[in-house]
Design a protein around this motif. Structure first.
Motif, short mmCIF file in Angstrom:
data_model
loop_
_atom_site.label_atom_id
_atom_site.label_comp_id
_atom_site.label_asym_id
_atom_site.label_seq_id
_atom_site.Cartn_x
_atom_site.Cartn_y
_atom_site.Cartn_z
N ALA A 156 -24.56 -3.34 -6.11
CA ALA A 156 -23.59 -2.80 -5.15
C ALA A 156 -22.26 -3.54 -5.24
O ALA A 156 -21.19 -2.94 -5.19
CB ALA A 156 -24.14 -2.88 -3.73
N TRP A 186 -20.25 3.81 2.40
CA TRP A 186 -21.50 3.61 1.69
C TRP A 186 -22.51 4.67 2.12
O TRP A 186 -22.80 4.81 3.31
CB TRP A 186 -22.05 2.22 1.94
N VAL A 198 -24.63 3.15 -7.90
CA VAL A 198 -25.18 1.86 -8.34
C VAL A 198 -26.70 1.93 -8.31
O VAL A 198 -27.29 2.68 -7.52
CB VAL A 198 -24.68 0.71 -7.44
N ASP A 199 -27.31 1.12 -9.18
CA ASP A 199 -28.77 1.06 -9.20
C ASP A 199 -29.20 -0.20 -9.94
O ASP A 199 -28.41 -0.80 -10.69
CB ASP A 199 -29.36 2.30 -9.89
N ASN A 249 -29.34 10.05 -8.70
CA ASN A 249 -28.50 8.87 -8.94
C ASN A 249 -28.32 8.66 -10.44
O ASN A 249 -29.24 8.19 -11.13
CB ASN A 249 -29.15 7.63 -8.31
N GLU A 273 -30.40 -4.90 -6.40
CA GLU A 273 -29.65 -3.72 -5.95
C GLU A 273 -28.40 -4.12 -5.18
O GLU A 273 -27.39 -3.44 -5.24
CB GLU A 273 -30.56 -2.84 -5.10
N HIS A 293 -26.23 7.09 1.12
CA HIS A 293 -27.52 7.08 0.43
C HIS A 293 -27.65 8.29 -0.48
O HIS A 293 -27.28 9.41 -0.12
CB HIS A 293 -28.67 7.09 1.45
N ALA A 308 -23.41 0.18 -12.65
CA ALA A 308 -22.61 1.04 -11.77
C ALA A 308 -21.85 2.03 -12.64
O ALA A 308 -21.40 1.68 -13.74
CB ALA A 308 -21.65 0.21 -10.93
N TYR A 363 -29.12 -3.85 -14.24
CA TYR A 363 -28.46 -3.14 -13.14
C TYR A 363 -27.09 -2.67 -13.62
O TYR A 363 -26.55 -3.18 -14.61
CB TYR A 363 -28.34 -4.03 -11.90
N THR A 386 -25.83 4.49 -3.16
CA THR A 386 -26.97 3.68 -3.57
C THR A 386 -28.25 4.32 -3.05
O THR A 386 -28.23 4.99 -2.01
CB THR A 386 -26.86 2.24 -3.06
N ASP A 387 -29.34 4.11 -3.76
CA ASP A 387 -30.63 4.63 -3.28
C ASP A 387 -31.45 3.56 -2.58
O ASP A 387 -32.61 3.77 -2.26
CB ASP A 387 -31.42 5.24 -4.43
N SER A 388 -30.82 2.39 -2.34
CA SER A 388 -31.51 1.27 -1.69
C SER A 388 -31.28 1.27 -0.19
O SER A 388 -30.15 1.08 0.28
CB SER A 388 -31.04 -0.06 -2.29
#
Length: 399
Positions: A122, A183, A73-74, A191, A118, A185, A82, A80, A147-149
Motif C-alpha cells: 500500500a 482507499w 496494490v497486492d 485486482n 500488503e 476495497h 502496485a 508485492y 487493495t483487497d486487504s
C-alpha cells in the motif's frame, strides 16, 4: 515503466531463490531452479508481440472532462507490487483506461505476515501514485487506491499511534498524504496487482486486457464500482494494536526528593527511558514469572513513558483545566487555554482543537497538536531533543 512487471517479477523471485541457495555466479543451478530459468528465458521471444499505446487518449478529437488515477496494490509471500491506471472520461460519456506504470519488489528474506506485506504494498502504491500525479502533465482531479486487504483498510481508518511501530510508521505516511475515502476495497479476482505478486507467463501477458486496461468496472459509472460500504473483518492475530503499558507516577508532597522529577535529568531521552524501566519493573512485580517482560525496552514502552511525562506536566501546569475537561465540563472563561479549545483524547493527553481538524490530508497529531506549557522543564527538553535530531540530520546530509 513496469509494463512487463508480471513477467519480470518471476526473474526477480528466481534470483532471490538463487541467493537463498548461496550460489555463486559460476555455480551450476539445481534442477528445479534450472527448469524455472530455462522456462523464463524461453518466453522472452514472445515479448515482441506486445504493443503499448504511447497516448493516454482513446480519441484525439473528443474533449476529456476528467482525469483520475487508479492504483491497485497486492502482496504475496514471494513478492508485492502496485500498478496505476489513468481513467479518462470524455464529454460524450465514453470512458477509457490505460496502464501508466507499475512497480514490483520481491518480499524480504525475513519472515513477515501477509498483512504486513500488503501494508508495505500500500505504501508502494501511494508513492507510485504521488510520482505519477507529479510527473504527468494532465489535470488529475482524483486519485483512488485499491487493495483487497481488509487489514490494511482497517489500519488506515484508525489512528497510527494506536498500532505497533511497524504498522504505525507506514499508516502515518499513508494518512499524511491521502484521505481515508481515497482507499477502497477491490475483490481479489478484480485486482490486476495480483499478477504482480505472483507472476504470469509472457504468452498470457501479451493478450491480457485485464492488465493493460484494468478491471472492467473502471469502464463503468462509479455507482457500479465495488461496494464501498463493506464490513471490515480482520483476524484477531493481525490487529497489531499496542498493549496498554502506561504507568503514571504521582509524587507526594512529603517526598523529600522525587526520583523521577524531570529537573533531576538533563535530557528527554534519559527521562523517558528511566520512566520506562521503572514502569516495566512495577508491571513485572504485578505479573507472574511467565508473563514478565525481559530484555531491552520496546518502542511501545518508550512511547508510553513519553505520553505519561506529558500528561504529568499538563496536570502540573494546567490542573484546573485538566480536571474540568476530564469530567466532561466546559472550561471557565478565565482559563488561559480557552482560546485553544482544548480536549483530552483517549490516552489522557491535552490537545488543541482548531480549524486544522478539518484538514484531513494532514495527520491527526498535526491537526490537533499537543498542548505543552511554555515554562516547563519537560517542554524545554522536548524542544532540545528535536533540535538535536535536526542538527544530527544536517550533519548526516552534509557528509
Amino acid at each position: 515503466m513496469g509494463f512487463l512487471g508480471p513477467f519480470t517479477i518471476r526473474a526477480k523471485i528466481l534470483m532471490q531463490e538463487m541467493w537463498i541457495e548461496s550460489l555463486d555466479w559460476d555455480d551450476p543451478l539445481a534442477s528445479n531452479l534450472n527448469e524455472k530459468a530455462q522456462q523464463w528465458f524461453s518466453e522472452l521471444g514472445q515479448l515482441v508481440n506486445i504493443e503499448v499505446p504511447q497516448c493516454l487518449r482513446l480519441n484525439q478529437k473528443k474533449n476529456i472532462v476528467s482525469w483520475t488515477v487508479h492504483t491497485f496494490v497486492d502482496a504475496s509471500e514471494v513478492a508485492y507490487g502496485a500498478v496505476a491506471y489513468v481513467r479518462s472520461t470524455y464529454s460524450d460519456g465514453q470512458v477509457s483506461c490505460r496502464l501508466v506504470a507499475a512497480k514490483t519488489i520481491v518480499s524480504p528474506f525475513a519472515a513477515m505476515s501477509i498483512s504486513r506485506l500488503e501494508l508495505v504494498a500500500a505504501v508502494l502504491g501511494l508513492r507510485l501514485s504521488l510520482a505519477i500525479s507529479r510527473i504527468l502533465d494532465i489535470p488529475i482531479s482524483r486519485v483512488v487506491l485499491w487493495t483487497d486487504s481488509m487489514n490494511v483498510l482497517w489500519w488506515i481508518r484508525g489512528r497510527s499511534r494506536n498500532f505497533k511501530p511497524f504498522v504505525a510508521n507506514r499508516i502515518g505516511e499513508i494518512q499524511s498524504s491521502t484521505e481515508t475515502r481515497q482507499w477502497c476495497h477491490v475483490p481479489t479476482a478484480a485486482n490486476p496487482a495480483d499478477m504482480l505478486s505472483r507472476g504470469i507467463p509472457a504468452s498470457k501477458l501479451v493478450s491480457e486486457t485485464f492488465w493493460w486496461e484494468g478491471p472492467d468496472f473502471l469502464g463503468l459509472n462509479e455507482e457500479n464500482w465495488p461496494d464501498k460500504n463493506f464490513q471490515v473483518a480482520i483476524k484477531t492475530s493481525d490487529i497489531e494494536v499496542k498493549r496498554p503499558f502506561r504507568t503514571l507516577f504521582v509524587a507526594h508532597q512529603n517526598d523529600l526528593k522525587w526520583r523521577l522529577d524531570p529537573k533531576q535529568v538533563s535530557s528527554w531521552r534519559t527521562l523517558t527511558r528511566v520512566h520506562a524501566w521503572v514502569s516495566q519493573f512495577i508491571r513485572n512485580c504485578q505479573m507472574s514469572k511467565d508473563d514478565r517482560l525481559y530484555g531491552e525496552l520496546q518502542p511501545d514502552e518508550i512511547e508510553d513513558a513519553e505520553i505519561s511525562q506529558i500528561i504529568l506536566t499538563q496536570q502540573e501546569f494546567f490542573p484546573e483545566e485538566y480536571s474540568v475537561l476530564k469530567k466532561g465540563k466546559i472550561l471557565p472563561l478565565r482559563s488561559k487555554l480557552i482560546g485553544l479549545q482544548p480536549f483530552i483524547d483517549e490516552d489522557g493527553v491535552l490537545h488543541m482543537n482548531g480549524r486544522l481538524k478539518f484538514a484531513h490530508f494532514l495527520s491527526h497529531d498535526v491537526r490537533m497538536p499537543i498542548i505543552l506549557p511554555r515554562k516547563s522543564w519537560v517542554t524545554k527538553m522536548i524542544v532540545n531533543n528535536i533540535m538535536k535530531k535536526g542538527i544530527m540530520l544536517q550533519e548526516l546530509i552534509r557528509h
